[in-house]
Design an enzyme around this catalytic site. Structure first.
Site, PDB file in Angstrom:
ATOM      1  N   HIS A  64      76.019  46.824 -11.399  1.00 26.06           N
ATOM      2  CA  HIS A  64      76.132  48.277 -11.171  1.00 26.06           C
ATOM      3  C   HIS A  64      75.655  48.506  -9.741  1.00 26.06           C
ATOM      4  O   HIS A  64      74.465  48.461  -9.471  1.00 26.06           O
ATOM      5  CB  HIS A  64      75.284  49.061 -12.183  1.00 26.06           C
ATOM      6  N   HIS A  91      83.054  49.007 -11.360  1.00 30.10           N
ATOM      7  CA  HIS A  91      83.488  50.394 -11.130  1.00 30.10           C
ATOM      8  C   HIS A  91      83.336  50.792  -9.661  1.00 30.10           C
ATOM      9  O   HIS A  91      82.572  51.688  -9.324  1.00 30.10           O
ATOM     10  CB  HIS A  91      82.790  51.381 -12.063  1.00 30.10           C
TER      11      HIS A  91
HETATM   12  O1  DOR Z   1      79.215  56.878 -16.389  1.00 29.74           O
HETATM   13  C1  DOR Z   1      78.636  55.903 -16.852  1.00 29.74           C
HETATM   14  N1  DOR Z   1      78.356  55.801 -18.161  1.00 29.74           N
HETATM   15  N2  DOR Z   1      78.253  54.934 -16.017  1.00 29.74           N
HETATM   16  C2  DOR Z   1      77.496  53.898 -16.424  1.00 29.74           C
HETATM   17  O2  DOR Z   1      77.173  53.071 -15.616  1.00 29.74           O
HETATM   18  C3  DOR Z   1      77.001  53.843 -17.808  1.00 29.74           C
HETATM   19  C4  DOR Z   1      77.866  54.586 -18.718  1.00 29.74           C
HETATM   20  C5  DOR Z   1      77.254  54.825 -20.089  1.00 29.74           C
HETATM   21  O3  DOR Z   1      76.691  53.904 -20.661  1.00 29.74           O
HETATM   22  O4  DOR Z   1      77.374  55.947 -20.602  1.00 29.74           O
HETATM   23 ZN    ZN Z   2      79.556  51.105 -17.543  1.00 25.61          ZN
END
Ligand code: DOR
Ligand code: ZN
Length: 346
Positions: A137, A175
């Site tokens: 990440h 991402h």
């Molecule tokens: O938008 C996101 N949701 N980004 C993440 O890195 C984690 C994910 C989640 O687990 O809800």
């Molecule tokens: Zn994620």
């Protein structure tokens, strides 16, 4: 005009399935179209040990509907106390396919993530030795860095030094949301790749904020300005095997999204392939969709592409899909690209 496209069955290289009633409700949305997925370990508590991953894999496998086939590819959540021997054993047995690094505080359920990279150096060294990929990440978490700059600053201050220290480590920057990330992956030497989500190809920050605040478009890393969205579309449709699909489909119930301090995550599992066909067609790159969804990811993970295929067909009427998925924890809103979609999986 092409209106039918048959491609190898896709895989999703970044997916949040959650657990329990939520998992049972969202799993079919992915398994309907996708053969495999890299399963994110940010449960509460996180999937930290090989025993956790084994138990979680069993729960997922038990929840796959009888008329679908789906293989979860497990990951471990890297903490500052992760045991390198446990990671290596989980890899050697075929249980895990990657380790996930969340900088502490970066996103949903990341509190057990990494604060001091020196503490995880031994695990990362072992991973480099055994060829186990690190899923990153890629955002710094310090409050003084603007949220729209956190990926760019991460590349300079964390990723670059990390790869200097560990040139043999296979890194997947997940991402990717900026042209800086795209440029880094395109130009870097060594074993690096990037996943791109469905929603970051379809929205930019105006979609979240202009004309009203739309919590269902809020995710992390947050969508950036339109020029970055264009860079992501160019990367995804380029045919460069360093870029492949990781949807980051991340279900949260409506009450947890539509509130004063809503959770980050877009739930795209249901209509991802319709969205992607739309994006690739608009870019004149439908012939490159298969690489992005079905070929480059398996190659990266030393797996064969799926033997079976899916066929996408472009209709004259919009594809129907549900606005929400009912789960035992409450409704989850399906990603709405803001315009009709015409490609369906037939
Ligand atoms: O938008 C996101 N949701 N980004 C993440 O890195 C984690 C994910 C989640 O687990 O809800
Ligand atoms: Zn994620």
């Amino acid at each position: 005009m092409t209106d039918t496209l048959t491609i190898r069955r896709p895989d999703d290289w970044h997916l949040h399935l959650r657990d329990g009633a939520m998992m049972r409700a969202v799993l079919p949305e992915t398994a309907r179209h996708f053969a495999r997925a890299i399963i994110m370990p940010n449960l509460v508590p996180p999937v930290v040990t090989s025993a956790d991953a084994l138990a979680y894999r069993d729960r997922i496998t038990a929840a796959v509907p009888a008329d679908m086939s789906f293989t979860p590819l497990m990951t471990l959540y890297l903490t500052e106390t992760t045991d390198p021997d446990d990671v290596a054993a989980a890899h050697a047995s075929g249980l895990i396919h990657a380790v996930k690094l969340y900088p502490a505080g970066a996103t949903t359920n990341s509190a057990s993530g990494v604060r001091d990279f020196a503490k995880v150096q031994p695990v990362l060294e072992r991973m480099a030795e055994i060829g186990l990929p690190l899923c990153l990440h890629g955002e710094v978490t310090t409050a003084d860095v603007d949220i729209f700059d956190r990926e760019q600053v991460f590349l300079e201050t964390v990723l670059h030094p990390l790869r200097d220290r560990l040139p043999g480590l296979k890194v997947t920057l997940e991402h990717v949301t900026t042209s800086h990330g795209v440029d880094y992956i395109t130009q870097a030497d060594g074993d690096i790749a990037g996943t791109i989500t469905t929603h970051h190809l379809m929205i930019n920050r105006n979609h979240i904020l202009a004309g009203g605040i739309r919590p269902h478009y809020y995710c992390l890393p947050v969508a950036k300005r339109a020029t970055h969205q264009q860079a992501l579309i160019a990367a995804a449709t380029s045919g460069n095997p360093r870029f492949f699909l990781g949807t980051d489909s991340a279900p949260h119930t409506d009450p947890n999204k539509e509130t004063a301090c809503g959770c980050a995550g877009c739930f795209t599992a249901t209509n991802t392939l319709s969205c992607l066909a739309h994006v690739f067609e608009a870019a004149g790159a439908l012939d490159r969709l298969e690489g992005f969804t079905s070929l480059f990811g398996p190659a990266r993970y030393d797996l064969s592409p799926n033997a079976d295929t899916i066929t996408l067909t472009k209709g004259v009427t919009p594809v129907p899909y549900p606005a929400k998925i009912a789960t035992g924890e409450g409704p989850v809103t399906v990603f709405d690209p803001g315009h009709p979609l015409y490609w369906r999986v037939s």
